[in-house]
Enzyme design. Structure first.
Site, PDB file in Angstrom:
ATOM      1  N   ILE A  11       4.583   6.338  -0.766  1.00 50.70           N
ATOM      2  CA  ILE A  11       4.928   5.258  -1.786  1.00 50.70           C
ATOM      3  C   ILE A  11       5.122   5.692  -3.280  1.00 50.70           C
ATOM      4  O   ILE A  11       5.890   5.184  -4.001  1.00 50.70           O
ATOM      5  CB  ILE A  11       3.940   4.206  -1.750  1.00 50.70           C
ATOM      6  N   ASP A  34      -4.552   5.053  -2.983  1.00 48.09           N
ATOM      7  CA  ASP A  34      -4.960   5.245  -4.392  1.00 48.09           C
ATOM      8  C   ASP A  34      -5.092   6.355  -5.182  1.00 48.09           C
ATOM      9  O   ASP A  34      -4.620   6.796  -6.052  1.00 48.09           O
ATOM     10  CB  ASP A  34      -6.704   4.540  -4.236  1.00 48.09           C
ATOM     11  N   SER A 117      -5.534  -2.446   2.744  1.00 48.57           N
ATOM     12  CA  SER A 117      -6.854  -2.702   3.702  1.00 48.57           C
ATOM     13  C   SER A 117      -6.772  -1.895   5.053  1.00 48.57           C
ATOM     14  O   SER A 117      -7.801  -2.086   5.835  1.00 48.57           O
ATOM     15  CB  SER A 117      -7.334  -4.016   3.729  1.00 48.57           C
ATOM     16  N   GLY A 119      -6.433   1.133   5.799  1.00 48.60           N
ATOM     17  CA  GLY A 119      -7.188   2.542   6.022  1.00 48.60           C
ATOM     18  C   GLY A 119      -8.498   2.371   6.072  1.00 48.60           C
ATOM     19  O   GLY A 119      -9.279   2.047   7.023  1.00 48.60           O
ATOM     20  N   VAL A 120      -9.240   3.042   4.997  1.00 54.61           N
ATOM     21  CA  VAL A 120     -10.573   3.219   5.023  1.00 54.61           C
ATOM     22  C   VAL A 120     -11.325   1.746   4.908  1.00 54.61           C
ATOM     23  O   VAL A 120     -12.492   1.621   5.600  1.00 54.61           O
ATOM     24  CB  VAL A 120     -11.104   3.774   3.544  1.00 54.61           C
TER      25      VAL A 120
HETATM   26  P1  ADP Z   1      -7.702   0.735   2.024  1.00 54.29           P
HETATM   27  O1  ADP Z   1      -8.845   1.255   1.134  1.00 54.29           O
HETATM   28  O2  ADP Z   1      -7.123  -0.592   1.341  1.00 54.29           O
HETATM   29  O3  ADP Z   1      -7.654   0.740   3.305  1.00 54.29           O
HETATM   30  P2  ADP Z   1      -6.023   3.094   1.974  1.00 54.29           P
HETATM   31  O4  ADP Z   1      -5.464   4.022   0.997  1.00 54.29           O
HETATM   32  O5  ADP Z   1      -7.220   3.934   2.791  1.00 54.29           O
HETATM   33  O6  ADP Z   1      -6.787   1.832   1.495  1.00 54.29           O
HETATM   34  O7  ADP Z   1      -5.109   2.825   3.061  1.00 54.29           O
HETATM   35  C1  ADP Z   1      -4.203   1.831   2.915  1.00 54.29           C
HETATM   36  C2  ADP Z   1      -2.873   2.262   3.540  1.00 54.29           C
HETATM   37  O8  ADP Z   1      -2.153   3.208   2.641  1.00 54.29           O
HETATM   38  C3  ADP Z   1      -3.207   2.993   5.013  1.00 54.29           C
HETATM   39  O9  ADP Z   1      -2.047   2.469   5.772  1.00 54.29           O
HETATM   40  C4  ADP Z   1      -2.861   4.301   4.840  1.00 54.29           C
HETATM   41  O10 ADP Z   1      -2.211   5.059   5.578  1.00 54.29           O
HETATM   42  C5  ADP Z   1      -1.694   4.242   3.431  1.00 54.29           C
HETATM   43  N1  ADP Z   1      -1.285   5.542   2.556  1.00 54.29           N
HETATM   44  C6  ADP Z   1      -2.054   6.398   2.170  1.00 54.29           C
HETATM   45  N2  ADP Z   1      -1.397   7.193   1.394  1.00 54.29           N
HETATM   46  C7  ADP Z   1      -0.238   6.774   1.266  1.00 54.29           C
HETATM   47  C8  ADP Z   1       0.961   7.054   0.528  1.00 54.29           C
HETATM   48  N3  ADP Z   1       0.762   8.337  -0.353  1.00 54.29           N
HETATM   49  N4  ADP Z   1       2.002   6.321   0.337  1.00 54.29           N
HETATM   50  C9  ADP Z   1       2.187   4.972   1.366  1.00 54.29           C
HETATM   51  N5  ADP Z   1       0.877   4.629   1.942  1.00 54.29           N
HETATM   52  C10 ADP Z   1      -0.135   5.420   2.138  1.00 54.29           C
END
Ligand code: ADP
Length: 332
Positions: A11, A34, A117, A119-120
Site C-alpha cells: 500500500i 502500520d 484488522s 493481521g495481528v
Molecule cells: P491489524 O493490526 O489491523 O490486523 P496488520 O498490519 O497486522 O493490522 O494487518 C492488516 C493487513 O495489512 C493484513 O492483511 C496485512 O497482511 C496487511 N499488510 C501488511 N503490510 C502491508 C503493506 N505494506 N501493504 C498493504 N497491506 C499490508
C-alpha cells in the site's frame, strides 16, 4: 464503471490521494502495515501523529502523506477480534465509514484500504472482507465525490476472498410475482432514461418505456409471448435485468441491462454466464440479440463477451418510431 478495485500490492507504493493505515490507538506506529507506512513516510509522520492524541477504535484521523506518493494518510483503528461479541463487526464497519467521511471532508477522490484488522488483530478474513465491501458500497451510493476505492490486499488469500465476495454478491432470479415485475419496470425506467436518451431521444425513450417496459407490458410478454424475465441483484439491491425468449434452437436475448452505478461490479460477466447456462438448459445452441447501432458502449461490451456482428435490422415499432439495430450472435 466500477469505483471499486481489488489489487495485491504494498500500500505504501500506491499513487492515490489517500492510503488508509490500520493503526493502533496510540497512533505512534506498530507492526504490519502500520510499521511499513511509518518507515516509508519518514520521521515527520511520527511527529504529526504525536499531536493527534491517539484515536478510538472505529474512529479515524488524518495526516499528510509526507514522503509517500499519496498525499494523505488516514489512520483508523480496527477492533481486535475477541470472538465477535464485543461489537467488532460494527467497529470495523465504522473504520471504513469514518475513513471515507474524512476522505470526503478533505476532497480526497481516490483512496486505498488495507485489510484492516485481519493481521495481528485476528479478525476472520472473510467476514472482514464482506464488512469492508458492504460499508464501502453503501457509502459510495450517496457519495459520488469518491471516484475510486482500492482494496489493497497483501496476501493472496485476502485477494481471493475479496474477488469471490465481489462476485457472489450478485444474484439472478426469475421474475415471478407482480411486485417483482414492478421492480423490473422501475429499473427499466431508470436505465432507459440514464442510457438511451442520448441515443434515441427522450420522446422515443418515453414511448419504449410506456409501451414495452411498463409492468403491464412485461406481464403480458411473460404470460402470453413466451418471455422470461430475470432480476439481477448486487448486494441485495435491484441492479439490472435480463429478458429472454426461446425461438427454435436460438435464445433471443431481448434485454440485458444494468443501472449505471452498478456497472463493472462483475454483473456483466455473471449475467452472461447465467444466460449461457439458461440457453443450454433450454436446448439452444446460440444466443442472438439486437442492439442500437449508435449504442457503441454496449456493442463493445457484447464484442468483449464474444458476440459477433451478424447483420442489421430496421424494425418499425409504431407511431413513426423505428429501431435501427445491429444483430449480434454468440454460438454456444
Ligand atoms: P491489524 O493490526 O489491523 O490486523 P496488520 O498490519 O497486522 O493490522 O494487518 C492488516 C493487513 O495489512 C493484513 O492483511 C496485512 O497482511 C496487511 N499488510 C501488511 N503490510 C502491508 C503493506 N505494506 N501493504 C498493504 N497491506 C499490508
Amino acid at each position: 464503471m466500477t469505483r471499486i478495485e481489488i489489487i495485491t500490492a504494498d500500500i505504501t507504493h500506491l499513487n492515490v490521494d489517500a492510503i488508509v493505515n490500520a493503526a493502533n490507538r496510540s497512533l505512534l506506529g506498530g507492526g504490519g502495515v502500520d510499521g511499513a507506512i511509518h518507515r516509508s513516510a519518514g520521521h515527520e509522520l511520527l511527529k504529526a501523529c504525536q499531536l493527534l492524541g491517539g484515536c478510538n477504535t472505529g474512529d479515524a484521523k488524518i495526516t499528510p502523506g509526507f514522503r509517500l506518493p499519496s498525499k494523505f494518510i488516514i489512520h483508523t483503528v480496527g477492533p481486535v477480534w475477541q470472538g465477535g461479541r464485543y461489537h467488532e463487526k460494527g467497529l470495523l464497519a465504522s473504520c471504513y465509514q469514518q475513513s471515507l467521511r474524512l476522505a470526503t471532508e478533505n476532497g480526497i477522490k481516490t483512496i486505498a484500504f488495507p485489510n484492516i484488522s485481519t493481521g495481528v488483530y485476528g479478525f476472520p478474513k472473510r467476514e472482514a472482507a464482506s464488512i469492508a465491501i458492504e460499508s464501502v458500497q453503501s457509502y459510495l451510493k450517496t457519495h459520488p465525490e469518491i471516484e475510486r476505492v482500492i482494496f489493497c490486499c497483501f496476501d493472496d488469500e485476502n485477494f481471493e476472498i475479496y474477488n469471490k465476495l465481489n462476485y457472489s454478491t450478485i444474484s439472478i432470479e426469475r421474475v415471478q410475482s407482480e411486485k417483482e415485475v414492478q421492480l423490473v419496470a422501475d429499473l427499466a425506467y431508470t436505465i432507459w432514461n440514464e442510457h438511451y436518451v442520448q441515443i434515441i431521444g427522450q420522446d422515443q425513450v418515453n414511448y419504449m418505456v410506456t409501451n414495452f417496459q411498463s409492468a403491464e407490458a412485461m406481464s403480458k410478454q411473460i404470460q402470453t409471448e413466451g418471455y422470461e424475465y430475470y432480476i439481477i441483484r448486487h448486494l441485495s439491491e435491484p441492479s439490472g435485468y435480463i429478458s429472454t425468449k426461446l425461438t427454435g434452437d436460438e435464445l433471443f436475448l431481448s434485454k440485458f441491462y444494468v443501472i449505471k452505478e452498478k456497472r463493472g461490479t462483475g454483473i456483466g460477466k455473471e449475467g452472461l454466464k447465467f444466460i449461457c447456462e439458461r440457453a443450454r438448459t433450454l436446448g439452444a445452441n446460440s444466443i442472438k440479440l439486437t442492439v442500437n447501432k449508435y449504442n457503441t458502449n454496449s456493442i463493445k461490451a457484447y464484442e468483449k463477451m464474444g458476440f459477433i456482428n451478424f447483420g442489421s435490422v430496421v424494425a418499425d415499432i409504431g407511431e413513426g418510431y423505428v429501431m435501427d439495430d445491429f444483430v449480434m450472435k454468440l454460438d454456444l
